[in-house]
Design a protein around this motif. Structure first.
Motif, mmCIF file in Angstrom:
data_model
loop_
_atom_site.group_PDB
_atom_site.id
_atom_site.type_symbol
_atom_site.label_atom_id
_atom_site.label_comp_id
_atom_site.label_asym_id
_atom_site.label_seq_id
_atom_site.Cartn_x
_atom_site.Cartn_y
_atom_site.Cartn_z
ATOM 1 N N GLU A 126 0.837 -1.208 0.000
ATOM 2 C CA GLU A 126 0.000 0.000 0.000
ATOM 3 C C GLU A 126 0.871 1.257 0.000
ATOM 4 O O GLU A 126 0.623 2.205 -0.747
ATOM 5 N N LEU A 127 1.907 1.245 0.823
ATOM 6 C CA LEU A 127 2.817 2.390 0.870
ATOM 7 C C LEU A 127 3.586 2.520 -0.439
ATOM 8 O O LEU A 127 3.757 3.632 -0.963
ATOM 9 N N ALA A 128 4.029 1.400 -0.991
ATOM 10 C CA ALA A 128 4.739 1.422 -2.280
ATOM 11 C C ALA A 128 3.847 2.022 -3.361
ATOM 12 O O ALA A 128 4.308 2.795 -4.208
ATOM 13 N N GLY A 129 2.561 1.684 -3.339
ATOM 14 C CA GLY A 129 1.618 2.215 -4.321
ATOM 15 C C GLY A 129 1.510 3.725 -4.244
ATOM 16 O O GLY A 129 1.468 4.413 -5.268
ATOM 17 N N VAL A 130 1.475 4.264 -3.022
ATOM 18 C CA VAL A 130 1.406 5.722 -2.830
ATOM 19 C C VAL A 130 2.680 6.385 -3.348
ATOM 20 O O VAL A 130 2.629 7.416 -4.047
ATOM 21 N N LEU A 131 3.834 5.802 -3.022
ATOM 22 C CA LEU A 131 5.109 6.366 -3.476
ATOM 23 C C LEU A 131 5.216 6.324 -4.999
ATOM 24 O O LEU A 131 5.697 7.276 -5.622
ATOM 25 N N ASN A 132 4.775 5.223 -5.581
ATOM 26 C CA ASN A 132 4.851 5.092 -7.044
ATOM 27 C C ASN A 132 3.939 6.093 -7.745
ATOM 28 O O ASN A 132 4.327 6.722 -8.734
ATOM 29 N N GLU A 133 2.727 6.233 -7.212
ATOM 30 C CA GLU A 133 1.732 7.080 -7.877
ATOM 31 C C GLU A 133 2.031 8.567 -7.721
ATOM 32 O O GLU A 133 1.886 9.341 -8.676
ATOM 33 N N HIS A 134 2.474 8.968 -6.542
ATOM 34 C CA HIS A 134 2.577 10.402 -6.259
ATOM 35 C C HIS A 134 4.001 10.960 -6.243
ATOM 36 O O HIS A 134 4.191 12.164 -6.429
ATOM 37 N N GLY A 168 6.733 9.436 -7.974
ATOM 38 C CA GLY A 168 7.540 8.994 -9.107
ATOM 39 C C GLY A 168 8.458 7.822 -8.830
ATOM 40 O O GLY A 168 9.431 7.607 -9.566
ATOM 41 N N CYS A 169 8.179 7.048 -7.779
ATOM 42 C CA CYS A 169 9.013 5.886 -7.469
ATOM 43 C C CYS A 169 8.597 4.683 -8.326
ATOM 44 O O CYS A 169 7.537 4.693 -8.958
ATOM 45 N N GLU A 211 6.007 17.010 -13.650
ATOM 46 C CA GLU A 211 4.602 17.203 -13.270
ATOM 47 C C GLU A 211 4.376 16.373 -12.012
ATOM 48 O O GLU A 211 4.781 15.223 -11.940
ATOM 49 N N ALA A 212 3.740 16.936 -11.032
ATOM 50 C CA ALA A 212 3.510 16.224 -9.775
ATOM 51 C C ALA A 212 2.042 16.317 -9.387
ATOM 52 O O ALA A 212 1.391 17.323 -9.635
#
Length: 225
Positions: free
Chosen positions: A38-46, A48-49, A123-124
């Motif tokens: 879940e945390l990885a998903g947030v980092l990837n989506e917002h 750029g990870c 873009e963020a």
């Protein structure tokens, strides 16, 4: 009834304790996998990870699955450290210090962080700065994850590490064989105590980890709504 049960009447009870503790350990590991993804998903989506989602491997041992979780958590730590480095590189020293100043308004910190991500990513999302500030300003990465990684490593190195996570389906005798190699009362007691010690610390650290991640993800969900 096994000969060891005749010699040590409390062995059947210890066996049941081992099965229960083993299942508790696996449930806790599984919950950590979901929280990490879940945390990885947030980092990837917002932010750029590109952190790969993980899953437990039914055919692998406890240690091998601990290593999978450790690797993912270490990658998250690395990515957050990189975010901090980007902030330090792109910002004037005074602005960078503001990110860690508890007296500074959080909205101002978020605006500063979002500005950096707009430069870094081109873009963020509107939540990028908020997520970054939450991660940089909390103990999630510096303390909570480090504690959990340490405990996972201890579990992997203990008597528990060589046990397959699917051993429950093979019956009590196979569990005991995997843990002990022989059924003796003192070994059963040692195994139960090892489980109890590691599980108690692991559950407490896991609950803290999961709470911290929920704080981040709930903020994201509220912001999106």
């Amino acid at each position: 009834m096994a000969l060891s049960d005749l010699l040590y009447p409390d062995n059947p009870k210890r066996r049941q304790e081992l099965i229960h503790l083993h299942q508790e350990l696996l449930d806790c590991m599984s919950t950590n996998v979901r929280a990490t993804n879940e945390l990885a998903g947030v980092l990837n989506e917002h932010l750029g990870c590109t952190i790969t989602h993980i899953q437990m491997r039914a055919s692998s041992t406890v240690k091998e699955n601990c290593d999978i979780i450790i690797q993912a958590m270490s990658e998250i730590q690395h990515q957050v450290q990189k975010i901090d480095s980007d902030m330090k590189e792109k910002l004037e020293p005074v602005l960078y210090q503001k990110l860690y100043d508890i007296k500074e308004p959080e909205l101002e910190k978020i605006a500063i962080a979002h500005k950096v991500f707009s430069i870094v990513l081109g873009e963020a999302t509107s939540t990028a700065g908020m997520v970054a500030i939450k991660l940089l300003g909390s103990n999630l990465i510096t303390l909570t994850v480090s504690k959990l990684v340490s405990l996972l490593a201890q579990i992997g190195a203990s008597v528990l590490g060589g046990i397959s996570i699917t051993i429950l389906g093979l019956g009590i005798e196979m569990i005991l064989h995997a843990i002990l190699g022989a059924v003796e009362r003192n070994q059963l007691l040692a195994a139960v105590r090892s489980y109890e010690k590691h599980l108690s610390e692991f559950k407490a650290a896991s609950e803290k980890y999961q709470r911290d991640i929920r704080e981040v993800t709930s903020l994201v969900k509220q912001h999106v709504q």
